[in-house]
Design a protein around this motif. Structure first.
Motif, PDB file in Angstrom:
ATOM      1  N   VAL A 164      32.003  47.429  73.601  1.00  0.00           N
ATOM      2  CA  VAL A 164      31.865  48.599  73.045  1.00  0.00           C
ATOM      3  C   VAL A 164      33.208  49.643  74.622  1.00  0.00           C
ATOM      4  N   PRO A 165      33.973  50.713  73.637  1.00  0.00           N
ATOM      5  CA  PRO A 165      35.066  51.274  74.490  1.00  0.00           C
ATOM      6  C   PRO A 165      34.450  52.033  75.844  1.00  0.00           C
ATOM      7  N   LEU A 166      35.016  52.138  76.838  1.00  0.00           N
ATOM      8  CA  LEU A 166      34.499  53.005  78.099  1.00  0.00           C
ATOM      9  C   LEU A 166      34.807  54.169  77.861  1.00  0.00           C
ATOM     10  N   TYR A 167      34.918  54.782  76.934  1.00  0.00           N
ATOM     11  CA  TYR A 167      34.668  56.150  76.748  1.00  0.00           C
ATOM     12  C   TYR A 167      33.330  56.395  75.792  1.00  0.00           C
ATOM     13  N   HIS A 168      32.798  55.494  75.683  1.00  0.00           N
ATOM     14  CA  HIS A 168      31.269  55.453  75.119  1.00  0.00           C
ATOM     15  C   HIS A 168      30.714  55.481  75.826  1.00  0.00           C
ATOM     16  N   ILE A 169      30.749  54.180  77.029  1.00  0.00           N
ATOM     17  CA  ILE A 169      29.515  53.833  77.859  1.00  0.00           C
ATOM     18  C   ILE A 169      29.828  54.889  79.625  1.00  0.00           C
ATOM     19  N   ALA A 170      30.871  55.805  78.814  1.00  0.00           N
ATOM     20  CA  ALA A 170      30.921  57.154  79.722  1.00  0.00           C
ATOM     21  C   ALA A 170      30.209  58.470  79.230  1.00  0.00           C
ATOM     22  N   THR A 171      29.860  58.794  78.305  1.00  0.00           N
ATOM     23  CA  THR A 171      29.323  59.866  77.287  1.00  0.00           C
ATOM     24  C   THR A 171      27.698  59.378  77.729  1.00  0.00           C
ATOM     25  N   PHE A 172      27.192  57.796  77.588  1.00  0.00           N
ATOM     26  CA  PHE A 172      25.950  57.093  78.141  1.00  0.00           C
ATOM     27  C   PHE A 172      25.848  57.376  78.834  1.00  0.00           C
ATOM     28  N   LEU A 173      26.409  56.725  79.961  1.00  0.00           N
ATOM     29  CA  LEU A 173      26.347  57.486  81.136  1.00  0.00           C
ATOM     30  C   LEU A 173      26.185  58.689  81.692  1.00  0.00           C
ATOM     31  N   GLY A 174      26.287  59.648  80.859  1.00  0.00           N
ATOM     32  CA  GLY A 174      25.808  61.092  81.734  1.00  0.00           C
ATOM     33  C   GLY A 174      26.790  61.622  81.688  1.00  0.00           C
ATOM     34  N   ILE A 175      28.462  61.261  81.657  1.00  0.00           N
ATOM     35  CA  ILE A 175      29.473  61.563  82.682  1.00  0.00           C
ATOM     36  C   ILE A 175      31.119  61.217  81.628  1.00  0.00           C
ATOM     37  N   THR A 176      31.816  61.891  81.778  1.00  0.00           N
ATOM     38  CA  THR A 176      32.620  62.041  81.016  1.00  0.00           C
ATOM     39  C   THR A 176      33.867  60.528  81.672  1.00  0.00           C
ATOM     40  N   PRO A 177      34.662  60.446  80.591  1.00  0.00           N
ATOM     41  CA  PRO A 177      35.630  59.266  80.327  1.00  0.00           C
ATOM     42  C   PRO A 177      36.778  59.338  81.519  1.00  0.00           C
ATOM     43  N   VAL A 178      37.314  60.713  81.822  1.00  0.00           N
ATOM     44  CA  VAL A 178      37.752  60.564  82.833  1.00  0.00           C
ATOM     45  C   VAL A 178      36.922  59.915  84.616  1.00  0.00           C
ATOM     46  N   SER A 179      35.797  60.784  84.428  1.00  0.00           N
ATOM     47  CA  SER A 179      35.159  60.747  85.477  1.00  0.00           C
ATOM     48  C   SER A 179      34.873  59.015  86.350  1.00  0.00           C
ATOM     49  N   LEU A 180      34.072  58.270  84.205  1.00  0.00           N
ATOM     50  CA  LEU A 180      34.320  56.972  84.622  1.00  0.00           C
ATOM     51  C   LEU A 180      35.530  56.306  85.356  1.00  0.00           C
ATOM     52  N   SER A 181      36.555  56.649  85.022  1.00  0.00           N
ATOM     53  CA  SER A 181      37.792  55.514  85.085  1.00  0.00           C
ATOM     54  C   SER A 181      37.478  55.889  86.403  1.00  0.00           C
ATOM     55  N   ARG A 182      37.976  57.242  87.568  1.00  0.00           N
ATOM     56  CA  ARG A 182      38.419  57.865  88.106  1.00  0.00           C
ATOM     57  C   ARG A 182      37.198  56.266  88.699  1.00  0.00           C
ATOM     58  N   MET A 183      35.768  56.387  88.783  1.00  0.00           N
ATOM     59  CA  MET A 183      35.076  56.111  89.376  1.00  0.00           C
ATOM     60  C   MET A 183      34.628  54.332  89.406  1.00  0.00           C
ATOM     61  N   ARG A 184      35.091  53.987  88.370  1.00  0.00           N
ATOM     62  CA  ARG A 184      36.007  52.179  88.238  1.00  0.00           C
ATOM     63  C   ARG A 184      36.931  51.998  89.689  1.00  0.00           C
ATOM     64  N   LYS A 185      37.752  53.249  89.458  1.00  0.00           N
ATOM     65  CA  LYS A 185      38.710  52.730  90.095  1.00  0.00           C
ATOM     66  C   LYS A 185      37.891  52.638  91.982  1.00  0.00           C
ATOM     67  N   ARG A 186      36.852  53.555  92.060  1.00  0.00           N
ATOM     68  CA  ARG A 186      36.438  53.636  93.180  1.00  0.00           C
ATOM     69  C   ARG A 186      35.936  52.834  93.634  1.00  0.00           C
ATOM     70  N   VAL A 187      35.202  52.573  92.578  1.00  0.00           N
ATOM     71  CA  VAL A 187      34.177  50.975  92.580  1.00  0.00           C
ATOM     72  C   VAL A 187      34.805  49.947  92.961  1.00  0.00           C
ATOM     73  N   SER A 188      35.501  49.963  92.312  1.00  0.00           N
ATOM     74  CA  SER A 188      36.729  48.283  92.548  1.00  0.00           C
ATOM     75  C   SER A 188      37.320  48.552  94.098  1.00  0.00           C
ATOM     76  N   THR A 189      37.708  49.084  94.984  1.00  0.00           N
ATOM     77  CA  THR A 189      38.548  49.994  95.964  1.00  0.00           C
ATOM     78  C   THR A 189      37.248  49.263  96.847  1.00  0.00           C
ATOM     79  N   LYS A 190      36.024  49.739  96.860  1.00  0.00           N
ATOM     80  CA  LYS A 190      35.834  49.611  97.924  1.00  0.00           C
ATOM     81  C   LYS A 190      35.302  47.967  97.757  1.00  0.00           C
ATOM     82  N   VAL A 191      34.618  47.370  96.548  1.00  0.00           N
ATOM     83  CA  VAL A 191      34.704  46.035  96.953  1.00  0.00           C
ATOM     84  C   VAL A 191      34.899  45.203  97.624  1.00  0.00           C
ATOM     85  N   LYS A 192      36.579  45.660  97.099  1.00  0.00           N
ATOM     86  CA  LYS A 192      37.900  44.876  97.773  1.00  0.00           C
ATOM     87  C   LYS A 192      37.670  44.924 100.019  1.00  0.00           C
TER      88      LYS A 192
END
Lengths: 192, 192
Positions: A164-192
């Motif tokens: 499923v494209p991420l922008y559909h997952i974003a609205t499913f999560l109740g946020i915008t696609p842009v926000s999801l993209s930002r969040m994924r980056k944030r999360v991935s840098t946290k883990v490292k």
DNA sequence: AATGCTTTTTATCTTAAGATAATTTTTGCC
DNA sequence: GGCAAAAATTATCTTAAGATAAAAAGCATT
């Protein structure tokens, strides 16, 4: 070929060979192309669906934006609210992939329920289960932050991220696609 | 005295005088003080509830914070997930007001269903209705902003604002009490 | 009227999401 | 392999929510 339907049903009620034959008879199976629309806003749903192969998405169209509310995949049943309530649908159903889907019209389903009354018990059990699931997901949704919801979806439905494209997952999560993209980056840098 | 229960049921299935009498017989009615706990986290629910008078709240306790997920008032039935699934409850149920509540234990309810089989149909219809309601509220919740959710609640359940502290309404809306207070101020200055 | 408890508001600071636009990456296709 | 469309990311700016602490307002009870 439609063994998935039989095994879906027998999770709730046992079936005799005869009954299985009846169900097979009644089966109407269709193929749909990616992006095919199963139900539109404003339309009366004449059918409910059982996904044999593929992926279906339900979404509202709000101010020109699609808000995805559910993803349905193999062996999931979709009973549109419009089907149950006999009122125009408020949302769309469309295929995210080429899909093979079993259809049940009101008439065909009623015939089936006449012929195999214990299916009513299956429907009742299923609804009770779905109600509980829906309540639990709603409760979770409310008490988790968008980020927690994203992480939780990664664990509970990792398959979605492959189909499923991420922008559909974003609205499913109740946020915008842009926000999801930002969040994924944030999360991935946290883990490292 | 428990006419509310009868009229609740007859919205789904007709009842004979005899059946009404049976239901009245089976009724177990209790009074609860404000703050009385009907169900605790970790507990197995032995009963389901029907509110004759008063108000009950369901909530999760997460990191010491209460997250309200529902308010139940007069003529609403509460069937805890724990009651249906026979597993420990993840949430609490407690009274926000002194309340009068009809109780149904598993045994008592099963007896009733034996004596009046059409009640099964009522339960099935009710569950189907509740599932649809839950789905609609969840979809709304996802597609509305916190402010829109607040405004929408003001319209759909204005009664709540007269009987429930705002800090419970806040967590029900998925935000913090501080944030709700701020939002109310913002909204009220907008209107003027 | 004074006290203590609950509820609501205010203030400050931090963090993340929304809106918008632009850019980059990926994908499918001729 | 090159092109167009679809999908994802980045950047910037604005707005609102979270966290925390403190103050104020509302109540109930003695």
């Amino acid at each position: 070929m439609t063994d998935e339907i039989i095994s879906f049903i027998t999770r709730y009620v046992p079936l005799t060979e005869e009954e299985i034959a009846i169900i097979h008879e009644q089966n109407l199976i269709r193929s749909y192309r990616k992006d095919a629309v199963l139900l539109s806003e404003g339309e009366y749903a004449k059918e409910c669906f059982f996904i044999l192969q593929g992926c279906v998405r339900s979404y509202y169209l709000i101010d020109g934006e699609e808000k995805t509310t559910d993803f349905y995949t193999e062996s999931q049943a979709i009973t549109p609210i419009s089907y149950t309530k006999k009122e125009p649908s408020k949302y769309f159903l469309s295929c995210l992939e080429n899909s093979i889907i079993a259809l049940g019209s009101t008439e065909r389903n009623n015939q089936l329920l006449e012929k195999i009354p214990k299916l009513r018990s299956m429907v009742a059990q299923l609804n009770s289960e779905l109600l509980i699931q829906k309540q639990v997901s709603f409760d979770d949704f409310k008490s988790l932050s968008p980020e927690q919801r994203y992480l939780s979806l990664l664990e509970t439905r990792p398959d979605l991220f492959n189909r499923v494209p991420l922008y559909h997952i974003a609205t499913f999560l109740g946020i915008t696609p842009v926000s999801l993209s930002r969040m994924r980056k944030r999360v991935s840098t946290k883990v490292k």
